[in-house]
Every structure is written in C-alpha cells, then in structure tokens.
Design an enzyme around this catalytic site. Sequence first.
Site, PDB file in Angstrom:
ATOM      1  N   GLU A 271     -13.834 -15.622 -28.688  1.00  0.00           N
ATOM      2  CA  GLU A 271     -13.922 -16.653 -29.725  1.00  0.00           C
ATOM      3  C   GLU A 271     -15.347 -17.171 -29.899  1.00  0.00           C
ATOM      4  OE1 GLU A 271      -9.553 -18.732 -28.907  1.00  0.00           O
ATOM      5  OE2 GLU A 271     -11.337 -19.538 -27.913  1.00  0.00           O
ATOM      6  N   PRO A 272     -16.298 -16.316 -30.227  1.00  0.00           N
ATOM      7  CA  PRO A 272     -17.673 -16.799 -30.372  1.00  0.00           C
ATOM      8  C   PRO A 272     -17.840 -17.616 -31.640  1.00  0.00           C
ATOM      9  CG  PRO A 272     -17.528 -14.504 -31.045  1.00  0.00           C
ATOM     10  CD  PRO A 272     -16.162 -14.871 -30.508  1.00  0.00           C
ATOM     11  N   GLY A 273     -18.634 -18.655 -31.554  1.00  0.00           N
ATOM     12  CA  GLY A 273     -18.958 -19.444 -32.736  1.00  0.00           C
ATOM     13  C   GLY A 273     -20.476 -19.511 -32.863  1.00  0.00           C
ATOM     14  N   ARG A 274     -21.069 -20.290 -31.974  1.00  0.00           N
ATOM     15  CA  ARG A 274     -22.514 -20.497 -31.982  1.00  0.00           C
ATOM     16  C   ARG A 274     -23.296 -19.176 -31.996  1.00  0.00           C
ATOM     17  NH1 ARG A 274     -24.899 -25.053 -29.785  1.00  0.00           N
ATOM     18  NH2 ARG A 274     -22.998 -25.452 -28.608  1.00  0.00           N
ATOM     19  N   ARG A 310     -26.818 -32.852 -33.950  1.00  0.00           N
ATOM     20  CA  ARG A 310     -26.941 -32.302 -32.590  1.00  0.00           C
ATOM     21  C   ARG A 310     -28.015 -32.985 -31.733  1.00  0.00           C
ATOM     22  NH1 ARG A 310     -28.148 -27.749 -31.319  1.00  0.00           N
ATOM     23  NH2 ARG A 310     -26.673 -27.542 -29.631  1.00  0.00           N
ATOM     24  N   TYR A 314     -26.244 -34.534 -28.526  1.00  0.00           N
ATOM     25  CA  TYR A 314     -26.362 -33.789 -27.264  1.00  0.00           C
ATOM     26  C   TYR A 314     -27.792 -33.706 -26.764  1.00  0.00           C
ATOM     27  CZ  TYR A 314     -22.330 -31.375 -29.533  1.00  0.00           C
ATOM     28  OH  TYR A 314     -21.198 -31.027 -30.205  1.00  0.00           O
ATOM     29  N   CYS A 340     -30.677 -45.590 -40.451  1.00  0.00           N
ATOM     30  CA  CYS A 340     -30.938 -46.799 -39.686  1.00  0.00           C
ATOM     31  C   CYS A 340     -30.325 -46.707 -38.291  1.00  0.00           C
ATOM     32  CB  CYS A 340     -30.369 -47.998 -40.418  1.00  0.00           C
ATOM     33  SG  CYS A 340     -30.981 -48.084 -42.085  1.00  0.00           S
ATOM     34  N   GLU A 341     -30.848 -45.827 -37.465  1.00  0.00           N
ATOM     35  CA  GLU A 341     -30.405 -45.662 -36.078  1.00  0.00           C
ATOM     36  C   GLU A 341     -31.603 -45.111 -35.325  1.00  0.00           C
ATOM     37  OE1 GLU A 341     -27.124 -45.751 -34.749  1.00  0.00           O
ATOM     38  OE2 GLU A 341     -25.992 -45.954 -36.609  1.00  0.00           O
ATOM     39  N   TYR A 369     -22.614 -25.847 -35.796  1.00  0.00           N
ATOM     40  CA  TYR A 369     -22.463 -27.280 -35.551  1.00  0.00           C
ATOM     41  C   TYR A 369     -23.532 -28.071 -36.311  1.00  0.00           C
ATOM     42  CZ  TYR A 369     -19.752 -25.295 -31.673  1.00  0.00           C
ATOM     43  OH  TYR A 369     -18.866 -24.568 -30.913  1.00  0.00           O
TER      44      TYR A 369
HETATM   45  C1  PLP Z   1     -15.597 -24.464 -29.873  1.00  0.00           C
HETATM   46  C2  PLP Z   1     -14.726 -23.417 -29.337  1.00  0.00           C
HETATM   47  C3  PLP Z   1     -15.165 -22.092 -29.296  1.00  0.00           C
HETATM   48  C4  PLP Z   1     -16.540 -21.659 -29.729  1.00  0.00           C
HETATM   49  O1  PLP Z   1     -17.538 -22.032 -28.836  1.00  0.00           O
HETATM   50  P1  PLP Z   1     -19.061 -21.521 -29.063  1.00  0.00           P
HETATM   51  O2  PLP Z   1     -19.781 -22.143 -27.928  1.00  0.00           O
HETATM   52  O3  PLP Z   1     -19.503 -22.036 -30.375  1.00  0.00           O
HETATM   53  O4  PLP Z   1     -19.036 -20.042 -28.995  1.00  0.00           O
HETATM   54  C5  PLP Z   1     -14.269 -21.136 -28.839  1.00  0.00           C
HETATM   55  N1  PLP Z   1     -13.024 -21.464 -28.441  1.00  0.00           N
HETATM   56  C6  PLP Z   1     -12.584 -22.744 -28.452  1.00  0.00           C
HETATM   57  C7  PLP Z   1     -11.197 -23.043 -28.016  1.00  0.00           C
HETATM   58  C8  PLP Z   1     -13.408 -23.754 -28.897  1.00  0.00           C
HETATM   59  O5  PLP Z   1     -12.969 -25.014 -28.902  1.00  0.00           O
END
Ligand code: PLP
Length: 410
Positions: A271-274, A310, A314, A340-341, A369
């Site tokens: 499940e890659p996102g970033r 971000r 973080y 204004c922060e 993100y």
């Molecule tokens: C956010 C998330 C991801 C993706 O994470 P990345 O760090 O962006 O790769 C995968 N699985 C689940 C369940 C998530 O909540």
Amino acid sequence: MLRFRRNDLYIERVKLSDIAKRYGASIYIYSKNQLVKNFESYKRALVLRDGLICFACKTNSNGTILKLLAKLGAGADTTSGGEIYRCLKAGFNPSRIVYAGVGKTAEEIKYALKNKILMFNVESFEELDAIDKIAGKLKVRANISFRINPHVDPDTHSHIVTGKKGTKFGIPYEDAIKAYLIAKQKKNIVIVGIHSHIGSQILDIAPFKLAAQKIKKIIDSLEKNGIKLEYINCGGGLGIEYKRDQKAPSPKQIMSEIFGVFDKNKKFIFEPGRSIIGNAGHLLARVLYRKVSGGKSFLITDAGMNDLIRPALYEAYHEITPVKKTNAKKVKTDVVGPICESGDFMGRDRMLPVIEQGDYILITCAGAYGASMSSQYNSRPLLPEVLVDGNKAVLIRKRATYEDLLLNEI
Ligand SMILES: *Cc1c(COP(=O)(O)O)cnc(C)c1O
C-alpha cells in the site's frame, strides 16, 4: 524530473515560471513521468509474486492522478467512504480496493459492502461485530483481514508511527489469534488475509523485515488452528529522499526481504502512498514580501500552512529552491506563509539567495500529504493543480473561488 536549463528550473520539459504565468501561483505541480516511474518500480518488483499494488489514496486523491494509476493497474488503499467513492469514480475495479481505518461508520461499511470491495482491514473487535451485523442485514458476506499491530517501532516522526505498542492502530499483537478465532465463528465474515502497516517515511529495511517475521509467526499458528490466509498485506510506509543526504531503499529491496520470510504461494498486497506520489509533486509558491525582524531574514510567500501543513504538523523538511538561478549572495532565511500562526512556515534557517518580490520558489517533494491535507483556514481558497507530461502542462484542478468558501453554508 526537475532540472535547471540555463538559468530556469524545469519540470520535465516545462519551465516552472511559464506554469506560474499561465495558471498563477501558488500552485501544485506534478510530473506524470515521475509518477509512472515510481509505480512501475513497484509493479516490476511484484512480478515475482501474485498480488496487488494498492495506492494509498489519502496521500493524493486528485481524480486525474487516481485515474492514471487505475489505468496502470494499481489497486487502491482507502481510509474512508469518501475515498472509496473517489476511487470508484476514477475507474478502480472494486475488486482491487482495500479499506483500513480505526473508525469506519455504519454508513461507510454499508457503502463498501454494496460496492463489493476486495476486503476490509479490520482494526477492532467491535468493528468486526459491526461489519458482521451489517453484512447480515444486506445478505452478503464480508471479506476481511485483520490489521495487526506488530509492535515494531520504526525510526520516524512520532506522529507517523502506527505499528508501535500503544498506538490506536490495529489489533494488538497478542490478541491476533483470538481475533481470527472469533471471526471464524461469524456467519457473515470471510477471513481472507492479514494486514500490517507500521508507519510512514521509513528509510530502513529492518523494521519491514521485523514486522514480516512477526506476521509470519501469526500465520503459522493460524494454520495450526485450521485457518488459511490467501493475502498478506504488508502496508505502505517506504520513505522518500526529502533531503539530499537521505537514501531510500527501493521497492525491490523491501519486497525481496519480505518475500524471503513467507511462502511463495501467498498473494501480496502493498500500500505505498508517499513513495508513489511524494517526489512527483511540488508546490510552486509566489514570493510576496521580504523583511528583516529580530536579526532574522524572512521570505513571505503566498503558500501557507493551509496549503502545505507538513512542516507545521510534523516538523517536516522540504527542500526550497528558487526557480531562477542567481549569483546573489545567500543569506539564512525563514520561508513563511501569510497565515496568522507562528507554526506557519515552509522552511527555517535556509541558505537562500535574495529572491525578488514577485519571483517564485519551489517547495519540492510535496506531492504526498500536500494538496490532500490542505484546508481553507484563514478563508483561503484551495490551490489549483497541474499535471506535466513532457512539454505539456494540463490543469487537473481549478483554483477555487471566494464563492466556493461559502459552499453548503445556510
Ligand atoms: C497511510 C497509509 C498507507 C500509506 O503510507 P505511506 O507512508 O504514504 O506509504 C498505507 N496503508 C495504510 C493503512 C495507511 O493508513
């Protein structure tokens, strides 16, 4: 896909200042070819096994980007009914959609069941009961994996650790077997797999391997109890190189470590996102003003924490580059937004040349993100988004208007 040609910064073959001229700035800009390249490297690494690369669409849920990934053969990792809706609209086959999240509502569960998604990643005993009941009412059976918290602590920012003991995510490691034994008794539940996702922006291979080994132990004891799993979902979390001195492992390196732990005949989900969209997107920001205060130099940009949260959320680091090369002397500068922060900064203590009012800077690697976490705080309309492919730049989200700010108000 960013590089200087003579004195101008280009994304693929498009000059960034030309995008600003045409669509205005601040603006999010994505490289199609970087995105495709990132996805293909996952797909190639998976050819050795059966399975799916499910894009974590909370990182960037623009419909054009989702559509592109669906066409390339991606599945989707979703965390809400709204994300499932977006993914269906973008053309993802529901049999390639997985659904995680600690707080799925009854409406969301019903929506997911009616649309026949591949599986729920269940995060509590009460959620299991809710899914079983709702499936019963709909006269369907629900495919589930349990999201197991493997109690592995990756070395990353505390706000993005999810697989450590004591976080809200998943079923605690020691309750895993009990969870499966309970699920086995449920009439409307079909057990199909196991899931773990330990955190985000992880640059080491070791925690992925450790989590896999702990998951393998659960699978072995489940098999002794007569429970066979079809899918192993290893989550996302692979980091990207925000800083020049960082080195991210490749999907292939992570996967070959993980594959080494398990039997060959399993199906794998990642499940890659970033690591798919992060370095494919950037935020082009307009410089509004400069000032010196308390002995510090400030560059005030039109992009603020509502556009990219971000750094504030973080303490995340994004490289900041002027889009025009100059020989001007560099000075230590805080790059801040108009909100204004005092947390509204894009970067602190950066060595930057003096940048003129009206010029542009690029806040790099903001594809994940970034836009998806943006808000209208300070009543600032959401930014437009552009997708670049070779020498073409196409608008994929319009700049929001003041009227949009009042949408749904009564
Ligand atoms: C956010 C998330 C991801 C993706 O994470 P990345 O760090 O962006 O790769 C995968 N699985 C689940 C369940 C998530 O909540």
